[in-house]
Design a protein around this motif. Structure first.
Motif, short mmCIF file in Angstrom:
data_model
loop_
_atom_site.label_atom_id
_atom_site.label_comp_id
_atom_site.label_asym_id
_atom_site.label_seq_id
_atom_site.Cartn_x
_atom_site.Cartn_y
_atom_site.Cartn_z
N ASP A 121 0.83 -1.20 0.00
CA ASP A 121 0.00 0.00 0.00
C ASP A 121 0.87 1.26 0.00
O ASP A 121 0.60 2.22 -0.74
N LEU A 122 1.94 1.24 0.84
CA LEU A 122 2.82 2.40 0.90
C LEU A 122 3.58 2.59 -0.43
O LEU A 122 3.72 3.73 -0.93
N ILE A 123 4.05 1.49 -1.03
CA ILE A 123 4.79 1.59 -2.30
C ILE A 123 3.88 2.15 -3.40
O ILE A 123 4.30 2.97 -4.22
N SER A 149 13.84 5.98 -3.27
CA SER A 149 13.85 5.00 -2.17
C SER A 149 14.28 3.62 -2.66
O SER A 149 13.73 3.10 -3.63
N LYS A 150 15.27 3.06 -2.01
CA LYS A 150 15.71 1.69 -2.25
C LYS A 150 15.09 0.73 -1.24
O LYS A 150 14.84 -0.43 -1.54
N TYR A 151 14.83 1.27 -0.01
CA TYR A 151 14.26 0.44 1.05
C TYR A 151 13.03 1.11 1.65
O TYR A 151 13.03 2.31 1.90
N VAL A 152 12.00 0.32 1.85
CA VAL A 152 10.78 0.79 2.51
C VAL A 152 10.64 0.03 3.83
O VAL A 152 10.69 -1.20 3.85
N ILE A 153 10.47 0.75 4.94
CA ILE A 153 10.37 0.13 6.27
C ILE A 153 8.97 0.42 6.83
O ILE A 153 8.54 1.57 6.86
N ILE A 154 8.32 -0.65 7.24
CA ILE A 154 7.00 -0.55 7.88
C ILE A 154 7.17 -0.88 9.38
O ILE A 154 7.85 -1.83 9.74
N GLU A 155 6.49 -0.11 10.22
CA GLU A 155 6.61 -0.29 11.68
C GLU A 155 5.21 -0.34 12.29
O GLU A 155 4.38 0.54 12.06
N GLU A 185 10.08 -2.18 -6.54
CA GLU A 185 10.61 -2.59 -7.85
C GLU A 185 11.32 -1.44 -8.56
O GLU A 185 12.16 -1.65 -9.42
N SER A 186 10.98 -0.20 -8.16
CA SER A 186 11.63 0.98 -8.74
C SER A 186 12.01 1.95 -7.62
O SER A 186 11.48 1.87 -6.50
N TYR A 187 12.91 2.87 -7.94
CA TYR A 187 13.37 3.83 -6.95
C TYR A 187 12.39 5.00 -6.88
O TYR A 187 12.69 6.11 -7.30
#
Length: 347
Positions: A15-17, A86-92, A80-82
């Protein structure tokens, strides 16, 4: 727990991506980092430098896909793309311990069920295997009770009749025979009283009163003189007059009897027994075989015997210990091999 959470975290990250992609395409239109009340998030570039974050935890562990830190669950995914660089997505999301509590409850529940089952099986098996021993002990207990009950009348009759005989009118040979009968009867009587005390489990109701201990000690010494004469043992009495102790007459007599009986039994031929009494204690000291330290540590255990060359069941000193505990009497034992034993009773 993490595996169960992974599906939800995967959905949140997707969802965030999607929102990052939309923001990346329409950056001039929105210019606002997407937020969601269900989770916190952050994006990092390829050098693992922070671009933007709403995380509560500052440090991020890029070595793991899912982990717990500071009571928060973190999930890392690579788009899948920048999008927005962003290369990394962090969910907390918060670690609410729901799954841990559930597992803990399951463990406790199943453990209790297993323990209850094993306890019932163990109880049944133990009863099954211990039944022959329990039956044998029950029969032995009944035998002892019946035997002691049957012994009471003849023993009392023998001792009473012997005491009524005027030994001075008898010739020496007959007097010696009567004396041996007297000794045998008193020995059996002492064993009978010990067995009676044990079969009643020390539940005899105490009739406590102020007793003249000086007189009681003299009476018990007189009672055992015939036994001591066989081994030519001499009594030495150092007794203060009119020493009183509040206790049951039968029980304190039983305590004294067992101590004197042991002093005679384990004494040497032509030895001596010294009995001292003062305001706060009395002692009985013999000149017998003595005991080593190992035997002293087990002295008051029931059925403990350290010399099989003499009679007894190993219950006398156990009875002494039971009576002493009832009246808070302190027992101090000193012994040396081939020199003798001294037992002191303090109050």
């Amino acid at each position: 727990m993490l595996q169960e959470k992974r599906d939800a975290l995967q959905e949140y990250s997707n969802d965030l991506i999607f929102k990052l992609k939309d923001l990346h395409v329409n950056f001039d239109k929105y210019k606002y980092y997407p937020r969601d009340e269900k989770f916190n998030s952050a994006i990092f570039d390829s050098d693992k430098k922070l671009i933007f974050s709403t995380l509560k935890s500052k440090a991020v562990n890029f070595e793991k896909v899912a982990y717990i830190s500071n009571e928060m669950i973190h999930f890392i995914k690579e788009p899948e793309s920048y999008y927005l660089g962003s290369k990394y997505v962090i969910i907390e999301v918060p670690d609410d311990n729901v799954w841990f509590i559930k597992v803990k409850k399951d463990i406790i529940t199943y453990s209790l069920i297993a323990f209850s089952f094993m306890f019932m099986i163990g109880y049944f098996i133990s009863k099954l295997f211990l039944k022959p021993m329990r039956d044998a002990l029950h029969l032995l207990d009944r035998f002892i009770k019946d035997t002691t009950h049957e012994l009471n009348t003849p023993i009392s009759a023998i001792i009473t009749n012997i005491e009524m005989i005027d030994k001075d009118t008898l010739d020496e040979k007959l007097a010696r025979k009567i004396n041996r009968i007297d000794i045998g009867a008193k020995t059996i009587s002492n064993i009978y009283e010990d067995l009676t005390f044990l079969t009643l489990d020390n539940k005899i109701i105490s009739q406590n009163e102020e007793l003249n201990l000086t007189n009681i000690l003299k009476q018990r010494v007189e009672y055992f003189k015939s036994l001591a004469t066989i081994k030519k043992i001499n009594f030495i009495l150092n007794l203060e007059n009119n020493i009183y102790l509040n206790c049951d007459a039968k029980k304190i007599s039983k305590l004294i009897d067992n101590l004197i009986s042991n002093a005679i039994k384990y004494n040497k031929i032509a030895g001596s027994i010294t009995i001292c009494l003062n305001e706060n204690n009395f002692s009985i000291e013999d000149t017998g075989k003595g005991m080593n330290k190992e035997n002293l540590s087990n002295l008051f255990e029931r059925y403990s015997r350290f010399d099989n060359s003499v009679g007894g069941f190993g219950i006398g000193l156990n009875i002494v210990s039971l009576i002493a505990k009832e009246y808070n009497l302190e027992i101090d034992v000193k012994s040396e091999i081939d020199k003798g034993t001294k037992i002191e009773v303090k109050w």
